[in-house]
Design an enzyme around this catalytic site. Sequence first.
Site, PDB file in Angstrom:
ATOM      1  N   GLY A 103       0.852  -1.178   0.000  1.00 36.79           N
ATOM      2  CA  GLY A 103       0.000   0.000   0.000  1.00 36.79           C
ATOM      3  C   GLY A 103       0.889   1.229   0.000  1.00 36.79           C
ATOM      4  O   GLY A 103       2.097   1.133  -0.081  1.00 36.79           O
ATOM      5  N   CYS A 104       0.272   2.364   0.071  1.00 40.06           N
ATOM      6  CA  CYS A 104       1.077   3.578   0.134  1.00 40.06           C
ATOM      7  C   CYS A 104       1.057   4.076   1.579  1.00 40.06           C
ATOM      8  O   CYS A 104       0.295   3.582   2.387  1.00 40.06           O
ATOM      9  CB  CYS A 104       0.500   4.623  -0.787  1.00 40.06           C
ATOM     10  SG  CYS A 104      -1.259   4.402  -1.012  1.00 40.06           S
ATOM     11  N   ILE A 105       1.950   5.022   1.883  1.00 39.20           N
ATOM     12  CA  ILE A 105       2.006   5.487   3.265  1.00 39.20           C
ATOM     13  C   ILE A 105       1.545   6.932   3.415  1.00 39.20           C
ATOM     14  O   ILE A 105       1.251   7.570   2.446  1.00 39.20           O
ATOM     15  CB  ILE A 105       3.414   5.346   3.872  1.00 39.20           C
ATOM     16  CG1 ILE A 105       4.459   6.002   2.974  1.00 39.20           C
ATOM     17  CG2 ILE A 105       3.719   3.887   4.100  1.00 39.20           C
ATOM     18  CD1 ILE A 105       5.857   5.968   3.516  1.00 39.20           C
TER      19      ILE A 105
ATOM     20  N   THR B 198      -3.384   4.689   6.903  1.00 33.94           N
ATOM     21  CA  THR B 198      -2.660   3.622   6.226  1.00 33.94           C
ATOM     22  C   THR B 198      -1.867   2.718   7.163  1.00 33.94           C
ATOM     23  O   THR B 198      -1.795   1.523   6.951  1.00 33.94           O
ATOM     24  CB  THR B 198      -1.697   4.213   5.172  1.00 33.94           C
ATOM     25  OG1 THR B 198      -0.955   5.266   5.777  1.00 33.94           O
ATOM     26  CG2 THR B 198      -2.466   4.778   4.004  1.00 33.94           C
TER      27      THR B 198
END
Lengths: 105, 409
Positions: A103-105, B198
């Site tokens: 995923g992205c951060i 996230t």
Amino acid sequence: MSQIEIAELNVDLDDQGYLTDHNQWTKEIAVAIAGEEGIIELTDRHFVVIDFMRKEFKETGTGPSIRRLTKQSGVPTKELYALFPGGPAKKAARIAGIKKPEGCI
Amino acid sequence: MKQLLILGAGTAGTMMVNKLEPVLDKDEWQITVVDQYETHYYQPGFLFIPFGIYTKKDVMKPKRDFFPSGVDVIFSGIDKIIPDQNQVLLDNGKVLKYDFLFIATGSKINPGETEGLQGEGWHKNIFDFYTIEGSLALAKYLKYWEGGKLVLNIAEMPIKCPVAPLEFVFLSDWWFTEQGIRDKVEIEYVTPLPGAFTKPRASKVFGDFLDKKNINLTSDYNIARVEPAENKIVSWEEKEISYDLLISIPTNMGDPVIERSGLGDELNFIPTDKETLQSKKFENIFVLGDATDLPSSKAGSVAHFQADILFDNFLSIIDNRPMKAKFDGHANCYIESGFGKGILIDFNYDTEPLPGKFPLPGIGPFSLLEETKMNHYGKMMFRWMYWNLLLKGAELPIEAQMTMAGKRV
Ligand SMILES: Cc1cc2nc3c(=O)[nH]c(=O)nc-3n(C[C@H](O)[C@H](O)[C@H](O)COP(=O)(O)OP(=O)(O)OC[C@H]3O[C@@H](n4cnc5c(N)ncnc54)[C@H](O)[C@@H]3O)c2cc1C
């Protein structure tokens, strides 16, 4: 629990249940993991996605995003969610025996 | 004369021009920068406009104010990059040659990617706040809104400034309280992520904040379409959520020029080396800011750290030395949490946001992953820093590489 069932097929999983070595993958393993994910039968359409994911992983080192999946594999988004309910990119990656998509951060 | 061509004069491009202009030998190098617009918008300010905290004039300045003399500035759309010929075609018919190309064309929202989003409800009871037009239209709407169900939906990741949607609902909670109508407003945060954010620890902390502020969280929600006539959004799995007011963060994509040039991925982001910022395909092309496909956050602070790294590496390259500086994915984001408070997160590719203290020589320390008044001042101070230091390429008292000092593991 998941560990044990699949361990009988002799595969190494990381702590999130993804194969640590995609070379260990077999169709039987795919079926076993799919079962855990609540997918009772893997159809040809599932395998269109799974094969694409494995090919993509071998070429690029990561699994494709959903966008890339739909664009390149020809399986429409709607169908993708029907095939792998609750998160096609992550579930299909697990069943395809590749790393969890970054995923992205 | 060697040509350094910079495409896009937003946060990253402008910063880069200002860092390199004073050090490149003027007998050897010509720097050219291209952008389509003459106005520079301070995008982080778009968050505050709907709540009347900033007005339009607080967030705009002429781009010209930020270019040093000696730099060739061209205002024109960019039509196409032709890397095999080291050429760029502009909308005004010009053809530019380059020895090195920096691409900093950013990312923007594409509401057209979600069926029904830009239909009859768009800017009536469906708004974005990622554009100046969206945030101004929303400010007008909110002024007279009497309450109902506010749904904030993130269409798809990645988005620029991934904390901005959280800030929006935190500020909404505060603003409706101030207006005396909080009891008439229901707020729901609908995200494709598995939680509020996230990374696990920050996700937990932000999740608790949502709870505390009485904001409902719906996670793992992937929007398929909007049905504006029925005021509802529908997911790919046919889960429906109704709204009175929909705040949408539409799909973010790189500029179409990237697609036209065959340089991007599905979202028009450019495959880029995570550490050196070099294009994965072309040695003389570097990419910075939101235009990359890096897994780092798309944020102004990140663009700033990248600019520091690229600056060092570019000077090495033109001296025929290997690139030594490495970008570590560092991001540093102030999160406005309402009621005059803020939260700070500091992280990189490998280290998720952690609690603790963030030392900032001369100003700090700030508290990490905790709500304080000081962090709110940090956020509000950022606008001044942006116009006066950041864009001008000045040294900031903060290192490009993340430090563990003060963090609690
Ligand atoms: C609501 C909101 C809140 C934010 N909050 C924060 C925050 O609190 N902190 C933070 O650090 N960051 C924040 N950001 C993110 C930050 O604004 C961006 O990450 C940053 O501006 C990226 O810089 P950039 O140079 O890559 O892109 P941009 O600044 O967007 O610049 C891109 C430039 O390229 C030009 N361009 C693109 N295509 C073409 C073309 N074809 N022809 C000609 N010109 C072209 C554009 O006109 C533009 O000027 C926020 C963003 C938004 C939207």
